[in-house]
Design a protein around this motif. Structure first.
Motif, PDB file in Angstrom:
ATOM      1  N   PRO A  17      15.946  65.468 162.304  1.00  0.00           N
ATOM      2  CA  PRO A  17      14.585  64.948 162.107  1.00  0.00           C
ATOM      3  C   PRO A  17      13.795  64.824 163.402  1.00  0.00           C
ATOM      4  O   PRO A  17      12.563  64.979 163.398  1.00  0.00           O
ATOM      5  CB  PRO A  17      14.812  63.578 161.458  1.00  0.00           C
ATOM      6  N   VAL A  18      14.489  64.573 164.503  1.00  0.00           N
ATOM      7  CA  VAL A  18      13.821  64.506 165.804  1.00  0.00           C
ATOM      8  C   VAL A  18      13.291  65.882 166.180  1.00  0.00           C
ATOM      9  O   VAL A  18      12.136  66.032 166.631  1.00  0.00           O
ATOM     10  CB  VAL A  18      14.786  63.986 166.885  1.00  0.00           C
ATOM     11  N   ILE A  19      14.127  66.900 165.997  1.00  0.00           N
ATOM     12  CA  ILE A  19      13.725  68.275 166.285  1.00  0.00           C
ATOM     13  C   ILE A  19      12.539  68.672 165.405  1.00  0.00           C
ATOM     14  O   ILE A  19      11.600  69.339 165.864  1.00  0.00           O
ATOM     15  CB  ILE A  19      14.910  69.241 166.058  1.00  0.00           C
ATOM     16  N   PHE A  20      12.575  68.271 164.151  1.00  0.00           N
ATOM     17  CA  PHE A  20      11.476  68.578 163.230  1.00  0.00           C
ATOM     18  C   PHE A  20      10.176  67.926 163.708  1.00  0.00           C
ATOM     19  O   PHE A  20       9.120  68.569 163.729  1.00  0.00           O
ATOM     20  CB  PHE A  20      11.824  68.091 161.823  1.00  0.00           C
ATOM     21  N   LEU A  21      10.250  66.661 164.096  1.00  0.00           N
ATOM     22  CA  LEU A  21       9.068  65.956 164.591  1.00  0.00           C
ATOM     23  C   LEU A  21       8.524  66.613 165.853  1.00  0.00           C
ATOM     24  O   LEU A  21       7.308  66.816 165.994  1.00  0.00           O
ATOM     25  CB  LEU A  21       9.418  64.492 164.877  1.00  0.00           C
ATOM     26  N   ALA A  22       9.424  66.969 166.769  1.00  0.00           N
ATOM     27  CA  ALA A  22       8.995  67.599 168.019  1.00  0.00           C
ATOM     28  C   ALA A  22       8.349  68.957 167.757  1.00  0.00           C
ATOM     29  O   ALA A  22       7.350  69.315 168.393  1.00  0.00           O
ATOM     30  CB  ALA A  22      10.198  67.757 168.958  1.00  0.00           C
ATOM     31  N   GLY A  23       8.905  69.727 166.824  1.00  0.00           N
ATOM     32  CA  GLY A  23       8.307  71.006 166.470  1.00  0.00           C
ATOM     33  C   GLY A  23       6.935  70.836 165.855  1.00  0.00           C
ATOM     34  O   GLY A  23       6.020  71.639 166.099  1.00  0.00           O
ATOM     35  N   LEU A  24       6.766  69.792 165.056  1.00  0.00           N
ATOM     36  CA  LEU A  24       5.465  69.501 164.443  1.00  0.00           C
ATOM     37  C   LEU A  24       4.421  69.198 165.508  1.00  0.00           C
ATOM     38  O   LEU A  24       3.287  69.699 165.455  1.00  0.00           O
ATOM     39  CB  LEU A  24       5.610  68.307 163.495  1.00  0.00           C
ATOM     40  N   VAL A  25       4.798  68.385 166.478  1.00  0.00           N
ATOM     41  CA  VAL A  25       3.893  68.060 167.585  1.00  0.00           C
ATOM     42  C   VAL A  25       3.555  69.309 168.389  1.00  0.00           C
ATOM     43  O   VAL A  25       2.392  69.554 168.730  1.00  0.00           O
ATOM     44  CB  VAL A  25       4.524  66.980 168.501  1.00  0.00           C
ATOM     45  N   PHE A  33       7.174  69.888 172.830  1.00  0.00           N
ATOM     46  CA  PHE A  33       8.472  69.817 172.146  1.00  0.00           C
ATOM     47  C   PHE A  33       9.515  69.040 172.944  1.00  0.00           C
ATOM     48  O   PHE A  33      10.079  68.071 172.441  1.00  0.00           O
ATOM     49  CB  PHE A  33       8.984  71.223 171.818  1.00  0.00           C
ATOM     50  N   PRO A  34       9.820  69.432 174.191  1.00  0.00           N
ATOM     51  CA  PRO A  34      10.853  68.692 174.927  1.00  0.00           C
ATOM     52  C   PRO A  34      10.421  67.270 175.283  1.00  0.00           C
ATOM     53  O   PRO A  34      11.271  66.382 175.399  1.00  0.00           O
ATOM     54  CB  PRO A  34      11.062  69.535 176.188  1.00  0.00           C
ATOM     55  N   MET A  35       9.099  67.047 175.444  1.00  0.00           N
ATOM     56  CA  MET A  35       8.611  65.709 175.769  1.00  0.00           C
ATOM     57  C   MET A  35       8.925  64.713 174.656  1.00  0.00           C
ATOM     58  O   MET A  35       9.212  63.538 174.904  1.00  0.00           O
ATOM     59  CB  MET A  35       7.097  65.761 176.024  1.00  0.00           C
ATOM     60  N   VAL A  36       8.906  65.189 173.402  1.00  0.00           N
ATOM     61  CA  VAL A  36       9.212  64.324 172.265  1.00  0.00           C
ATOM     62  C   VAL A  36      10.702  64.326 171.952  1.00  0.00           C
ATOM     63  O   VAL A  36      11.310  63.269 171.769  1.00  0.00           O
ATOM     64  CB  VAL A  36       8.410  64.779 171.020  1.00  0.00           C
ATOM     65  N   ALA A  37      11.308  65.523 171.917  1.00  0.00           N
ATOM     66  CA  ALA A  37      12.690  65.633 171.451  1.00  0.00           C
ATOM     67  C   ALA A  37      13.703  64.992 172.398  1.00  0.00           C
ATOM     68  O   ALA A  37      14.596  64.259 171.956  1.00  0.00           O
ATOM     69  CB  ALA A  37      13.042  67.107 171.238  1.00  0.00           C
ATOM     70  N   MET A  59      13.863  76.850 173.454  1.00  0.00           N
ATOM     71  CA  MET A  59      13.616  78.261 173.745  1.00  0.00           C
ATOM     72  C   MET A  59      13.008  78.973 172.542  1.00  0.00           C
ATOM     73  O   MET A  59      12.102  79.808 172.690  1.00  0.00           O
ATOM     74  CB  MET A  59      14.912  78.938 174.177  1.00  0.00           C
ATOM     75  N   SER A  60      13.483  78.654 171.342  1.00  0.00           N
ATOM     76  CA  SER A  60      12.944  79.300 170.142  1.00  0.00           C
ATOM     77  C   SER A  60      11.485  78.920 169.921  1.00  0.00           C
ATOM     78  O   SER A  60      10.657  79.770 169.560  1.00  0.00           O
ATOM     79  CB  SER A  60      13.788  78.924 168.917  1.00  0.00           C
ATOM     80  N   VAL A  61      11.160  77.663 170.171  1.00  0.00           N
ATOM     81  CA  VAL A  61       9.779  77.195 170.013  1.00  0.00           C
ATOM     82  C   VAL A  61       8.879  77.809 171.084  1.00  0.00           C
ATOM     83  O   VAL A  61       7.756  78.251 170.799  1.00  0.00           O
ATOM     84  CB  VAL A  61       9.735  75.651 170.080  1.00  0.00           C
ATOM     85  N   ASN A  62       9.362  77.831 172.333  1.00  0.00           N
ATOM     86  CA  ASN A  62       8.573  78.413 173.416  1.00  0.00           C
ATOM     87  C   ASN A  62       8.272  79.880 173.160  1.00  0.00           C
ATOM     88  O   ASN A  62       7.127  80.333 173.312  1.00  0.00           O
ATOM     89  CB  ASN A  62       9.316  78.279 174.749  1.00  0.00           C
ATOM     90  N   LEU A  63       9.300  80.641 172.780  1.00  0.00           N
ATOM     91  CA  LEU A  63       9.136  82.073 172.577  1.00  0.00           C
ATOM     92  C   LEU A  63       8.173  82.350 171.422  1.00  0.00           C
ATOM     93  O   LEU A  63       7.321  83.249 171.513  1.00  0.00           O
ATOM     94  CB  LEU A  63      10.496  82.718 172.297  1.00  0.00           C
ATOM     95  N   ALA A 215      13.133  73.305 163.946  1.00  0.00           N
ATOM     96  CA  ALA A 215      12.073  73.380 164.956  1.00  0.00           C
ATOM     97  C   ALA A 215      11.011  74.403 164.573  1.00  0.00           C
ATOM     98  O   ALA A 215       9.803  74.133 164.675  1.00  0.00           O
ATOM     99  CB  ALA A 215      12.678  73.741 166.319  1.00  0.00           C
ATOM    100  N   LEU A 216      11.434  75.571 164.117  1.00  0.00           N
ATOM    101  CA  LEU A 216      10.483  76.644 163.811  1.00  0.00           C
ATOM    102  C   LEU A 216       9.691  76.356 162.538  1.00  0.00           C
ATOM    103  O   LEU A 216       8.495  76.663 162.459  1.00  0.00           O
ATOM    104  CB  LEU A 216      11.223  77.976 163.688  1.00  0.00           C
ATOM    105  N   THR A 217      10.357  75.758 161.545  1.00  0.00           N
ATOM    106  CA  THR A 217       9.640  75.401 160.312  1.00  0.00           C
ATOM    107  C   THR A 217       8.519  74.418 160.592  1.00  0.00           C
ATOM    108  O   THR A 217       7.374  74.596 160.164  1.00  0.00           O
ATOM    109  CB  THR A 217      10.612  74.802 159.273  1.00  0.00           C
ATOM    110  N   SER A 218       8.844  73.361 161.324  1.00  0.00           N
ATOM    111  CA  SER A 218       7.820  72.357 161.633  1.00  0.00           C
ATOM    112  C   SER A 218       6.787  72.899 162.608  1.00  0.00           C
ATOM    113  O   SER A 218       5.625  72.476 162.596  1.00  0.00           O
ATOM    114  CB  SER A 218       8.475  71.099 162.202  1.00  0.00           C
TER     115      SER A 218
END
Length: 258
Positions: A17-25, A33-37, A59-63, A215-218
């Motif tokens: 859920p943390v990863i999901f929230l960070a991806g949403l932000v 992403f890393p600032m939240v996660a 890395m997946s979110v950045n790319l 991460a990618l879904t959010s």
């Protein structure tokens, strides 16, 4: 050398859920992403484990964000790519410091990184005009410092914001440049981790692939929300959450030494 605790299913489901929230932000703002996660995951584990868990999802979110920015923005970042070697130098140094030193002080360092981000407006009153006249020096100072922060606590955004805003870089270009710096840094850091004599490190990193879909879904949900909601609402919520996280990290740092 830090002893790595195997990544359990319990930790995966706590982190999801943390990863999901960070991806949403990240999807909403293009950064963060890393600032939240990292701080949130560090609330129920140590900073080293939190950084390690975030490597692959980050890395997946950045790319994905870089790809979404398109070729035009990749062309626009070319004049600023000189910062990347200095950021990588800082990342390498910071990663080895994370591996060699007592991890408890990094709780406080992570809290300071969050507070630096939250007080960005006050820092704007500090004189940074020399950046535009001495660009190479600025790249060395800010790039290396940002890399150190990324290597040690997975956060380089506060430092880079100061530099890029002073250079008057366009927002869309800035977003791609943030993600490009962090992607290259995380790739380098992951290679360093794999070279260390830490039992189970490869399996640990491989298992974090399970978090990438969250991460990618959010991230894509956030990209859609960006079109519907005002940025002010998200900024207010994010800042409130980060203030709470910073406070808890400081308390955890003090408790760790009792």
């Amino acid at each position: 050398m830090i002893e790595l605790v195997p990544l359990s299913w319990e930790l995966i489901w706590l982190a999801a859920p943390v990863i999901f929230l960070a991806g949403l932000v990240h999807g909403t703002f293009g950064i963060g992403f890393p600032m939240v996660a990292t701080p949130l995951i560090a609330l129920f584990t140590d900073v080293f484990t939190a950084v390690l868990i975030c490597v692959v999802p980050t890395m997946s979110v950045n790319l994905t964000t870089i790809w979404h920015g398109g070729r035009a923005q990749l062309r626009n970042v070319r004049p600023y790519l000189l910062i990347i070697p200095f950021a990588l130098l800082g990342t390498v140094t910071g990663t080895f410091l994370l591996l060699w030193l007592d991890p408890r002080p990094f709780l406080l360092l992570l809290a300071v990184a969050v507070l630096l981000y939250l007080n960005q407006g006050r820092l704007q009153s500090i004189e940074f005009s020399w950046v535009r006249n001495h660009t190479l020096t600025a790249y060395i100072v800010f790039g290396t410092t940002a890399g150190l922060m990324a290597g040690m606590v997975n956060v380089m955004l506060p430092v880079l914001i100061i530099l890029f805003m002073e250079l008057r870089i366009a927002t869309a270009t800035m977003v791609v440049l943030f993600n490009l710096n962090f992607f290259t840094g995380k790739l380098t850091q992951s290679l360093i981790f794999m070279q260390q004599d830490i039992p189970g490190i490869g399996v640990f990193l491989l298992s974090t692939l399970l978090l990438a879909p969250f991460a990618l879904t959010s991230l894509f949900i956030g990209m859609q929300l960006r079109k519907r909601f005002t940025a002010e609402r998200y900024v207010t919520l994010l800042r409130g959450l980060l203030w709470v996280i910073a406070g808890i990290l400081i308390v955890r740092f003090m408790v760790a030494y009792t």
